[in-house]
Design an enzyme around this catalytic site. Structure first.
Site, mmCIF file in Angstrom:
data_model
loop_
_atom_site.group_PDB
_atom_site.id
_atom_site.type_symbol
_atom_site.label_atom_id
_atom_site.label_comp_id
_atom_site.label_asym_id
_atom_site.label_seq_id
_atom_site.Cartn_x
_atom_site.Cartn_y
_atom_site.Cartn_z
ATOM 1 N N SER A 1 0.888 -1.502 -0.079
ATOM 2 C CA SER A 1 0.003 0.084 0.076
ATOM 3 C C SER A 1 0.828 1.104 0.170
ATOM 4 O O SER A 1 0.352 2.282 -0.267
ATOM 5 C CB SER A 1 -0.827 -0.064 1.164
ATOM 6 N N LYS B 1 1.473 4.177 7.205
ATOM 7 C CA LYS B 1 0.711 4.885 6.321
ATOM 8 C C LYS B 1 1.048 6.649 6.510
ATOM 9 O O LYS B 1 1.747 7.040 7.513
ATOM 10 C CB LYS B 1 -0.699 4.978 6.779
#
Length: 230
Positions: A151, A189
């Site tokens: 991701s 993230k």
């Protein structure tokens, strides 16, 4: 000689790599230089590469390496730059685990695996140690994590990479952080605070940005470096 736009882009890339350990995306470069399209960034990147200031690495998403800096950005005076080449065929007469001459190496604990995708169970155990250049480590406590998932691939972070994390409980918008979600799930993230909420944003369009109440997310550290084994 570099044009003003070329110099501005090189400075922006350099500062982001010093802060985050990874280069900015083309979208971030476009916004930083106030350009209307990515094609302008492509032309600037190509010009910097042709002049020997950066190197694009093949088969890696958004992979840019700074080779040298002009004097205005703290680089060495130009006296005929010659890159150093490692001869891959030369026998290694030094022990495999020997510390390179002149390079300070620090051993960091690898705390396990961190999800760059769907969050995985929080990590609290040391699996092994990893050697990192001392220049990558600043003040404070640091640890390493092995990345699982894709991701963050557009931030240059691939599955299987080892990320170096500086322990901190605070982050600025845009920082790549280790976030603990609801006290039990850890994920890597980009961090954004939006009012009373925290957004954890992936660097891969296949993953949606996840938004949580502020009290459900705690920052465990900020990315300062990355190690890749081929």
């Amino acid at each position: 000689m570099l044009t003003k736009k070329q110099l501005d882009l090189l400075e922006f890339i350099h500062k982001r790599m010093q802060a985050d350990g990874v280069p900015p995306s083309f979208d971030e470069m476009k916004l930083a230089l106030d350009l209307r399209s990515k094609s302008g960034i492509h032309r600037l990147i190509t010009a910097l590469e042709e002049r020997g200031f950066i190197r694009r690495l093949a088969h890696r998403a958004r992979a840019i390496e700074i080779v040298k800096l002009p004097e205005s950005l703290g680089g060495e005076p130009t006296t005929g730059f010659t890159p150093r080449v490692v001869d891959g065929d030369r026998p290694n007469s030094r022990p495999a685990n020997a510390e390179p001459v002149g390079i300070h190496v620090v051993e960091l604990p690898v705390m396990g695996r961190i999800a760059a995708g769907v969050p995985i169970e929080a990590i609290s155990h040391v699996s092994h140690q990893v050697a990192v250049p001392g220049s990558m480590i600043g003040r404070g406590e640091h640890y390493a994590l092995e990345v699982k998932g894709d991701s963050m691939i557009e931030a240059g972070i691939n599955d299987g990479d080892v990320v170096v994390i500086r322990e901190t409980s605070v982050a600025d918008n845009g920082d790549i952080v280790v976030a603990l979600v609801e006290g039990q799930e850890a994920t890597l993230k980009r961090f954004f605070k939006r009012g009373g909420s925290i957004a954890l944003e992936a660097a891969n369009p296949a993953y949606e940005t996840r938004v949580f109440p502020e009290d459900k997310v705690s920052v465990q550290g900020r990315l300062v470096g990355l190690i890749r084994t081929y």
